[in-house]
Write an enzyme that holds these catalytic residues in place. Structure first.
Site, short mmCIF file in Angstrom:
data_model
loop_
_atom_site.label_atom_id
_atom_site.label_comp_id
_atom_site.label_asym_id
_atom_site.label_seq_id
_atom_site.Cartn_x
_atom_site.Cartn_y
_atom_site.Cartn_z
N CYS A 82 0.98 -1.23 0.13
CA CYS A 82 0.09 -0.05 0.14
C CYS A 82 0.79 1.28 0.04
O CYS A 82 1.93 1.19 0.43
CB CYS A 82 -1.09 0.12 1.27
SG CYS A 82 -2.06 -1.23 1.35
N ARG A 85 3.56 -0.25 -4.97
CA ARG A 85 3.53 -0.69 -3.76
C ARG A 85 2.04 -1.42 -3.59
O ARG A 85 1.91 -2.30 -2.39
CB ARG A 85 3.50 0.52 -2.82
CG ARG A 85 4.74 1.10 -2.48
CD ARG A 85 4.66 2.21 -1.62
NE ARG A 85 4.61 1.74 -0.22
CZ ARG A 85 5.58 1.42 0.46
NH1 ARG A 85 6.69 1.49 -0.14
NH2 ARG A 85 5.36 0.82 1.63
N TRP A 116 -2.80 -2.53 -1.73
CA TRP A 116 -2.36 -4.16 -1.92
C TRP A 116 -3.37 -4.76 -0.71
O TRP A 116 -2.92 -4.82 0.53
CB TRP A 116 -1.04 -4.31 -1.72
CG TRP A 116 -0.75 -5.54 -2.15
CD1 TRP A 116 -0.40 -6.34 -3.30
CD2 TRP A 116 -0.42 -6.89 -1.11
NE1 TRP A 116 0.00 -7.72 -3.32
CE2 TRP A 116 0.02 -8.07 -1.87
CE3 TRP A 116 -0.79 -6.94 0.00
CZ2 TRP A 116 0.32 -9.14 -1.46
CZ3 TRP A 116 -0.05 -8.24 0.58
CH2 TRP A 116 0.28 -9.36 -0.26
N ASN A 133 -1.01 2.22 5.64
CA ASN A 133 -0.18 1.30 5.12
C ASN A 133 0.04 0.31 6.38
O ASN A 133 0.86 1.12 7.28
CB ASN A 133 0.94 1.76 4.18
CG ASN A 133 1.91 0.67 4.02
OD1 ASN A 133 1.63 -0.38 3.75
ND2 ASN A 133 2.95 1.15 4.26
N GLY A 134 0.05 -1.06 6.18
CA GLY A 134 0.60 -1.91 7.49
C GLY A 134 -0.62 -2.66 7.76
O GLY A 134 -1.59 -2.88 6.82
N GLU A 190 17.22 -17.23 -9.70
CA GLU A 190 16.74 -15.99 -9.79
C GLU A 190 16.19 -15.86 -11.08
O GLU A 190 15.06 -15.33 -11.36
CB GLU A 190 17.99 -15.00 -9.72
CG GLU A 190 17.54 -13.39 -9.98
CD GLU A 190 16.57 -13.02 -9.26
OE1 GLU A 190 15.97 -13.40 -8.22
OE2 GLU A 190 16.17 -11.52 -9.60
N LYS A 238 12.17 -14.47 -11.79
CA LYS A 238 11.69 -13.58 -12.57
C LYS A 238 10.55 -13.90 -13.62
O LYS A 238 9.65 -13.32 -13.72
CB LYS A 238 12.98 -13.05 -13.46
CG LYS A 238 14.08 -12.10 -12.97
CD LYS A 238 13.46 -10.77 -12.60
CE LYS A 238 12.85 -10.73 -10.92
NZ LYS A 238 13.76 -10.57 -9.92
N GLU A 290 7.18 -14.77 -11.76
CA GLU A 290 6.55 -13.38 -11.36
C GLU A 290 5.93 -12.64 -12.32
O GLU A 290 5.00 -11.68 -12.14
CB GLU A 290 7.20 -12.52 -10.12
CG GLU A 290 8.64 -12.21 -10.68
CD GLU A 290 9.23 -11.27 -9.41
OE1 GLU A 290 8.82 -10.84 -8.56
OE2 GLU A 290 10.74 -11.25 -10.05
N HIS A 301 18.04 -37.01 -9.55
CA HIS A 301 17.28 -37.67 -8.18
C HIS A 301 15.73 -37.25 -8.35
O HIS A 301 15.23 -37.17 -7.14
CB HIS A 301 18.04 -36.90 -7.06
CG HIS A 301 19.69 -37.19 -7.08
ND1 HIS A 301 19.93 -38.60 -6.71
CD2 HIS A 301 20.41 -36.26 -7.30
CE1 HIS A 301 21.34 -38.40 -6.72
NE2 HIS A 301 21.73 -37.29 -7.17
N LYS A 328 5.74 -4.45 -4.42
CA LYS A 328 7.15 -4.12 -4.39
C LYS A 328 7.62 -4.23 -2.80
O LYS A 328 8.78 -4.95 -2.92
CB LYS A 328 7.47 -2.77 -4.97
CG LYS A 328 9.08 -2.57 -5.01
CD LYS A 328 9.58 -2.58 -6.33
CE LYS A 328 11.01 -2.55 -6.43
NZ LYS A 328 11.61 -3.88 -7.16
C1 F6R Z 1 11.43 -10.30 -6.97
C2 F6R Z 1 11.21 -9.19 -5.79
C3 F6R Z 1 10.98 -9.55 -4.44
C4 F6R Z 1 11.92 -9.11 -3.48
C5 F6R Z 1 11.50 -9.19 -2.11
C6 F6R Z 1 12.38 -8.82 -1.00
O1 F6R Z 1 11.55 -9.59 -8.16
O2 F6R Z 1 11.25 -8.00 -5.90
O3 F6R Z 1 11.03 -11.03 -4.43
O4 F6R Z 1 13.14 -9.19 -3.89
O5 F6R Z 1 10.24 -8.98 -1.76
O6 F6R Z 1 12.25 -7.28 -1.11
P1 F6R Z 1 13.29 -6.25 -0.57
O7 F6R Z 1 14.68 -6.52 -1.18
O8 F6R Z 1 12.70 -4.94 -0.62
O9 F6R Z 1 13.60 -6.69 0.82
#
Ligand code: F6R
Length: 608
Positions: free
Chosen positions: A2, A27, A74, A100-101, A481, A485, A488, A504, A603
């Site tokens: 949020c 957010r 969110w 937010n929270g 990684e 990507k 998501e 395995h 995010k």
């Molecule tokens: C993936 C992504 C998330 C963040 C994770 C941690 O692309 O962005 O997996 O890496 O939520 O976020 P931070 O780094 O802000 O703690």
């Protein structure tokens, strides 16, 4: 999760709030709303869906006024709906709140308020706040917010307006980010700096439980005892363009292209040939480094994947045992920590709830904590003992790219710094590694040129439902990684496996046409990886391989290949991840996905 904004000044609040929210949509983006004081009343417009829906509603029925608050959501408590959207108000709509929270004791508060005759219209935790403020309101909004928050448990950044005091905004934070923007005769609150950057670069970075009282005449800050607090102004040095798309179709593509610069900026003044590594905000002594018996690297998501690279790097260079943990697991597993334990938390936002909780847990048990974060003044940076900022600049796309790259750089810097202090790497080797690091921005630039091969491969594979990423050693960390990507942003299910682990179990899933992306950049494991590739090829897989230049023989075994510039394999993750980022990007574009705002994600995950 949020985003909240607030404006008080001489201009119309509505467009400023909406513009601020547009910068915070990363957010959360399942609903949005604003509450503006129009004459003596609070007028609220809010609705489910993207900010555009709110904008349309406000164009149809504008709200006129110079003071207001806004929210982009969110959902946590209560599905995305008009009713659950913020702002929320008390019954007679004289008090309005954005939040937010998570209010963890909201059920208890809701029951208590209901017993006092208060009526609730939403399923949210937030709705208890305006009712609580109403309960304590005796003609002073700040006092009422202070009393209300003393009853609230959990995390919150809130902005409050009240039609009985139509010249004020009151705000406060606890465990959720909040900044105050200081313009000329106008003031702002926001969850993050980009929301105010078009108007001012001077901000206050609030601490937990600091209360803000904003009027048109200025901003006053108070601690929870009600005493006025003086705070230094933080001047933002990056400008608003850094948070704009700059001609790219998506933020993610722009941020992928910004990686060479981000890598360079993160090394600047830290990695200098012929000079010891100096880290301004890390005060750990040589003796303390020698006494470290164990390092925990703790993070979530992409940052966790950077941590896995960190483990390889630090163990190899500094010979200190490293354990990498997912923050949400670390905090509940009673880890063995003592005063000789070092924790490194990695967090782009510096606000991830689980990472912050893990940091607190380790500190409570006596560990020293280094925070690797991209956000100056973020919660992890304030609570850690030492900080290593990653200078990636604002990362807006939900999927992390340039922050990951700079987190890798941070891992190399820490590894080299410890190695230098412990003497585990010779002076010559250290210089070679530093010189190699300094060549990385240019090599990363080269990797961006693979766009066409990647795009072509994506156009042939984007309709697949499952894929595999394989790698050994550091390539396995990058495979994870790459797989994240892809999941998501393009919603294609994928799994990352260590090459040797394939037989395995997972090899049972390989059949004719299965897509496999195989990383083979680790020289000493190259032949072994080629054997793994042959294993999947024999079973009909369609393989894209990533190898270092000079290993063109891999083409004999695979369907497509991408070569990254020759580099010490220790640094290969920085380069090999770039084609993988581009691959997920082009797959998502082909599928018509919303690249920058993937479904269900936000995010900054400030809730548990
Ligand atoms: C993936 C992504 C998330 C963040 C994770 C941690 O692309 O962005 O997996 O890496 O939520 O976020 P931070 O780094 O802000 O703690």
């Amino acid at each position: 999760m949020c985003g909240i904004v607030g404006y008080i000044g001489k201009r119309e609040a509505s467009p400023i709030l909406v513009e601020g929210l547009s910068k915070l949509e990363y957010r959360g983006y399942d609903s949005a709303g604003v509450a503006i004081i129009e004459k003596e009343d609070i007028k609220t417009t809010k609705c489910k869906g993207r900010l555009l829906n709110l904008q349309e509603k406000l164009e149809e029925t504008p709200i006129k006024g110079n003071i207001g608050i806004g929210h982009t959501r969110w959902a946590t408590h209560g599905e995305p709906s008009d009713r659950n959207s913020h702002p929320h108000s008390n019954e007679d709509e004289t008090i309005s709140v954005v939040h937010n929270g998570i209010i963890e004791n909201y059920l208890h508060l809701r029951e208590w308020l209901t017993s006092k005759g208060y009526k609730f219209v939403s399923e949210t935790d937030t709705e208890v706040i305006p009712h609580l403020v109403n309960y304590y309101y005796k003609g002073d909004l700040l006092q009422a917010v202070m009393a209300a928050t003393s009853k609230m448990e959990g995390s919150y950044a809130i902005g409050v307006v009240c039609s009985k005091e139509p010249d004020k905004i009151v705000a406060v934070r606890k465990d959720s980010p909040l900044i105050v923007g200081l313009g000329e005769d106008e003031y702002f609150i926001a969850s993050d700096i980009p929301a105010v950057l078009n108007h001012t670069r001077d901000v206050y970075l609030l601490n937990d439980r600091e209360y803000v009282l904003m009027t048109k005449d200025g901003v006053k800050l108070f601690n929870e005892e009600g005493e006025e607090v003086n705070k230094e102004i933080y001047h933002v040095t990056w400008n608003a363009d850094a948070a704009e798309k700059g001609g790219y179709e998506h933020f993610m593509l722009k941020e992928i292209h910004e990686q060479p610069k981000a890598i360079k900026d993160t090394m600047t003044s830290r990695i200098i040939p012929g000079k010891s590594i100096t880290l301004d905000e890390i005060n750990i002594t040589k003796e303390e480094i020698e006494n470290i018996n164990k390092i925990y690297i703790v993070a979530c998501g992409t940052a966790y994947h950077a941590g896995i690279v960190g483990k390889y790097v630090i163990e190899k260079l500094a010979r200190i045992p490293v354990e990498v943990d997912i923050a949400s697991e670390f905090r509940y597993r009673n880890p063995i920590v003592d005063k000789n334990t070092l924790m490194i938390v990695i967090s782009q936002s510096g606000e991830t709830a689980d990472t912050l909780a893990a940091l607190r847990e380790a500190k409570a048990q006596g560990a020293r904590v280094i925070a690797v974060t991209n956000v100056v003044g973020s919660s992890v940076s304030r609570e850690a003992d030492d900080i290593l900022y990653t200078w990636a600049g604002p990362e807006i796309a939900v999927a992390s790219t340039k922050a990951y790259e700079t987190q890798l750089i941070a891992m190399y810097i820490i590894g080299l710094f410890f190695a230098e202090n412990k003497g585990t790497v010779s002076k010559d080797e250290l210089e070679d590694l530093k010189n190699e690091m300094l060549s990385l921005p240019e090599k990363a630039e080269e990797c961006l040129k693979h766009k066409e091969v990647v795009q072509k491969f994506a156009s042939k594979t984007y309709m697949h439902k499952d894929m595999f990423f394989l790698g050994r050693g550091l390539d396995y960390a990058v495979a994870m990684e790459g797989s994240l990507k892809l999941k998501e942003i393009s919603y294609i299910h994928s799994e990352a496996y260590a090459g040797g682990e394939l037989k395995h179990g997972p090899i049972a899933l390989i059949e004719k046409g299965t897509i496999v992306i195989a990383l083979a950049t680790q020289e000493d494991l190259f032949e072994k990886m080629v054997s793994n590739i042959k294993e999947v090829k024999t079973r009909g897989a369609n393989v894209l391989a990533l190898a270092l230049e000079g290993h063109e023989e891999v083409e004999k075994t695979v369907d497509s290949a991408i070569y990254i510039p020759k580099v010490n394999p220790l640094f290969a993750p920085l380069l090999s991840v770039i084609p993988l980022q581009l691959y997920s990007y082009y797959s998502a574009v082909q599928k018509g996905c919303d690249v920058d705002k993937p479904r269900n994600l936000a995010k900054s995950v400030t809730v548990e």
